[in-house]
Design a protein around this motif. Sequence first.
Motif, PDB file in Angstrom:
ATOM      1  N   GLU A  15       0.821  -1.210   0.000  1.00  0.00           N
ATOM      2  CA  GLU A  15       0.000   0.000   0.000  1.00  0.00           C
ATOM      3  C   GLU A  15       0.856   1.262   0.000  1.00  0.00           C
ATOM      4  O   GLU A  15       0.406   2.314  -0.445  1.00  0.00           O
ATOM      5  CB  GLU A  15      -0.949  -0.001   1.194  1.00  0.00           C
ATOM      6  N   LYS A  16       2.095   1.160   0.475  1.00  0.00           N
ATOM      7  CA  LYS A  16       3.026   2.291   0.464  1.00  0.00           C
ATOM      8  C   LYS A  16       3.690   2.450  -0.905  1.00  0.00           C
ATOM      9  O   LYS A  16       4.568   3.290  -1.075  1.00  0.00           O
ATOM     10  CB  LYS A  16       4.117   2.106   1.516  1.00  0.00           C
ATOM     11  N   GLY A  17       3.326   1.607  -1.854  1.00  0.00           N
ATOM     12  CA  GLY A  17       3.905   1.695  -3.188  1.00  0.00           C
ATOM     13  C   GLY A  17       5.002   0.680  -3.434  1.00  0.00           C
ATOM     14  O   GLY A  17       5.699   0.736  -4.433  1.00  0.00           O
ATOM     15  N   ASN A  18       5.189  -0.243  -2.494  1.00  0.00           N
ATOM     16  CA  ASN A  18       6.198  -1.298  -2.620  1.00  0.00           C
ATOM     17  C   ASN A  18       7.598  -0.738  -2.892  1.00  0.00           C
ATOM     18  O   ASN A  18       8.261  -1.124  -3.851  1.00  0.00           O
ATOM     19  CB  ASN A  18       5.780  -2.282  -3.710  1.00  0.00           C
ATOM     20  N   PRO A  19       8.073   0.170  -2.013  1.00  0.00           N
ATOM     21  CA  PRO A  19       9.405   0.741  -2.222  1.00  0.00           C
ATOM     22  C   PRO A  19      10.505  -0.316  -2.049  1.00  0.00           C
ATOM     23  O   PRO A  19      10.258  -1.371  -1.470  1.00  0.00           O
ATOM     24  CB  PRO A  19       9.506   1.805  -1.123  1.00  0.00           C
ATOM     25  N   PRO A  20      11.699  -0.042  -2.548  1.00  0.00           N
ATOM     26  CA  PRO A  20      12.804  -0.995  -2.395  1.00  0.00           C
ATOM     27  C   PRO A  20      13.101  -1.281  -0.911  1.00  0.00           C
ATOM     28  O   PRO A  20      12.920  -0.408  -0.065  1.00  0.00           O
ATOM     29  CB  PRO A  20      13.988  -0.282  -3.037  1.00  0.00           C
ATOM     30  N   CYS A  21      13.540  -2.484  -0.641  1.00  0.00           N
ATOM     31  CA  CYS A  21      13.895  -2.879   0.724  1.00  0.00           C
ATOM     32  C   CYS A  21      15.147  -3.745   0.652  1.00  0.00           C
ATOM     33  O   CYS A  21      15.263  -4.614  -0.212  1.00  0.00           O
ATOM     34  CB  CYS A  21      12.759  -3.656   1.372  1.00  0.00           C
ATOM     35  N   SER A  22      16.064  -3.519   1.557  1.00  0.00           N
ATOM     36  CA  SER A  22      17.308  -4.293   1.569  1.00  0.00           C
ATOM     37  C   SER A  22      17.157  -5.646   2.265  1.00  0.00           C
ATOM     38  O   SER A  22      18.044  -6.488   2.196  1.00  0.00           O
ATOM     39  CB  SER A  22      18.409  -3.496   2.256  1.00  0.00           C
ATOM     40  N   HIS A  23      16.044  -5.864   2.953  1.00  0.00           N
ATOM     41  CA  HIS A  23      15.781  -7.116   3.683  1.00  0.00           C
ATOM     42  C   HIS A  23      16.909  -7.436   4.665  1.00  0.00           C
ATOM     43  O   HIS A  23      17.286  -8.588   4.842  1.00  0.00           O
ATOM     44  CB  HIS A  23      15.583  -8.291   2.729  1.00  0.00           C
ATOM     45  N   SER A  24      17.457  -6.410   5.297  1.00  0.00           N
ATOM     46  CA  SER A  24      18.617  -6.611   6.169  1.00  0.00           C
ATOM     47  C   SER A  24      18.258  -7.170   7.548  1.00  0.00           C
ATOM     48  O   SER A  24      19.100  -7.770   8.195  1.00  0.00           O
ATOM     49  CB  SER A  24      19.384  -5.300   6.324  1.00  0.00           C
ATOM     50  N   ASP A  25      17.031  -6.990   7.983  1.00  0.00           N
ATOM     51  CA  ASP A  25      16.613  -7.522   9.287  1.00  0.00           C
ATOM     52  C   ASP A  25      15.592  -8.630   9.065  1.00  0.00           C
ATOM     53  O   ASP A  25      14.522  -8.396   8.520  1.00  0.00           O
ATOM     54  CB  ASP A  25      16.001  -6.417  10.149  1.00  0.00           C
ATOM     55  N   ARG A  26      15.949  -9.837   9.501  1.00  0.00           N
ATOM     56  CA  ARG A  26      15.081 -10.993   9.296  1.00  0.00           C
ATOM     57  C   ARG A  26      14.837 -11.722  10.604  1.00  0.00           C
ATOM     58  O   ARG A  26      15.664 -11.695  11.498  1.00  0.00           O
ATOM     59  CB  ARG A  26      15.703 -11.956   8.302  1.00  0.00           C
ATOM     60  N   ALA A  39      12.383 -17.468   6.801  1.00  0.00           N
ATOM     61  CA  ALA A  39      12.565 -16.231   7.553  1.00  0.00           C
ATOM     62  C   ALA A  39      11.861 -15.119   6.795  1.00  0.00           C
ATOM     63  O   ALA A  39      11.649 -15.218   5.588  1.00  0.00           O
ATOM     64  CB  ALA A  39      14.047 -15.907   7.705  1.00  0.00           C
ATOM     65  N   VAL A  40      11.468 -14.085   7.520  1.00  0.00           N
ATOM     66  CA  VAL A  40      10.788 -12.955   6.898  1.00  0.00           C
ATOM     67  C   VAL A  40      11.516 -11.666   7.235  1.00  0.00           C
ATOM     68  O   VAL A  40      12.113 -11.531   8.303  1.00  0.00           O
ATOM     69  CB  VAL A  40       9.314 -12.847   7.348  1.00  0.00           C
ATOM     70  N   CYS A  41      11.464 -10.732   6.309  1.00  0.00           N
ATOM     71  CA  CYS A  41      12.030  -9.403   6.524  1.00  0.00           C
ATOM     72  C   CYS A  41      11.118  -8.663   7.488  1.00  0.00           C
ATOM     73  O   CYS A  41       9.907  -8.600   7.282  1.00  0.00           O
ATOM     74  CB  CYS A  41      12.133  -8.670   5.189  1.00  0.00           C
ATOM     75  N   THR A  42      11.686  -8.107   8.544  1.00  0.00           N
ATOM     76  CA  THR A  42      10.884  -7.395   9.543  1.00  0.00           C
ATOM     77  C   THR A  42      10.507  -5.992   9.087  1.00  0.00           C
ATOM     78  O   THR A  42       9.713  -5.333   9.742  1.00  0.00           O
ATOM     79  CB  THR A  42      11.626  -7.308  10.893  1.00  0.00           C
ATOM     80  N   THR A  43      11.047  -5.556   7.961  1.00  0.00           N
ATOM     81  CA  THR A  43      10.731  -4.240   7.425  1.00  0.00           C
ATOM     82  C   THR A  43       9.543  -4.292   6.472  1.00  0.00           C
ATOM     83  O   THR A  43       8.598  -3.528   6.609  1.00  0.00           O
ATOM     84  CB  THR A  43      11.948  -3.644   6.684  1.00  0.00           C
ATOM     85  N   CYS A  44       9.599  -5.239   5.508  1.00  0.00           N
ATOM     86  CA  CYS A  44       8.554  -5.278   4.479  1.00  0.00           C
ATOM     87  C   CYS A  44       7.724  -6.565   4.483  1.00  0.00           C
ATOM     88  O   CYS A  44       6.737  -6.669   3.778  1.00  0.00           O
ATOM     89  CB  CYS A  44       9.173  -5.073   3.102  1.00  0.00           C
ATOM     90  N   GLY A  45       8.143  -7.562   5.264  1.00  0.00           N
ATOM     91  CA  GLY A  45       7.398  -8.814   5.344  1.00  0.00           C
ATOM     92  C   GLY A  45       7.748  -9.844   4.287  1.00  0.00           C
ATOM     93  O   GLY A  45       7.167 -10.923   4.262  1.00  0.00           O
ATOM     94  N   HIS A  46       8.703  -9.540   3.412  1.00  0.00           N
ATOM     95  CA  HIS A  46       9.089 -10.482   2.357  1.00  0.00           C
ATOM     96  C   HIS A  46       9.557 -11.796   2.981  1.00  0.00           C
ATOM     97  O   HIS A  46      10.322 -11.809   3.928  1.00  0.00           O
ATOM     98  CB  HIS A  46      10.206  -9.870   1.504  1.00  0.00           C
TER      99      HIS A  46
END
Length: 57
Positions: A15-26, A39-46
């Motif tokens: 909903e935020k426009g799917n901005p880039p995410c580094s997926h650094s925190d999982r 594991a999931v990214c705690t920033t974007c949920g990937h």
Amino acid sequence: MDYYQAAKLRKEWKEKGNPPCSHSDREKERLNGSLTGDAVCTTCGHEAWIYKEKKAE
């Protein structure tokens, strides 16, 4: 992180426009209290990684 929390996070990120995410925190993903093996990214949920513990060197 719980599977349903990750799903909500993914929806909000989209909903935020799917901005880039580094997926650094999982975190390990859980479904109904059991580990899924992913594991999931705690920033974007990937979710895409097989979670592996880092070996002590």
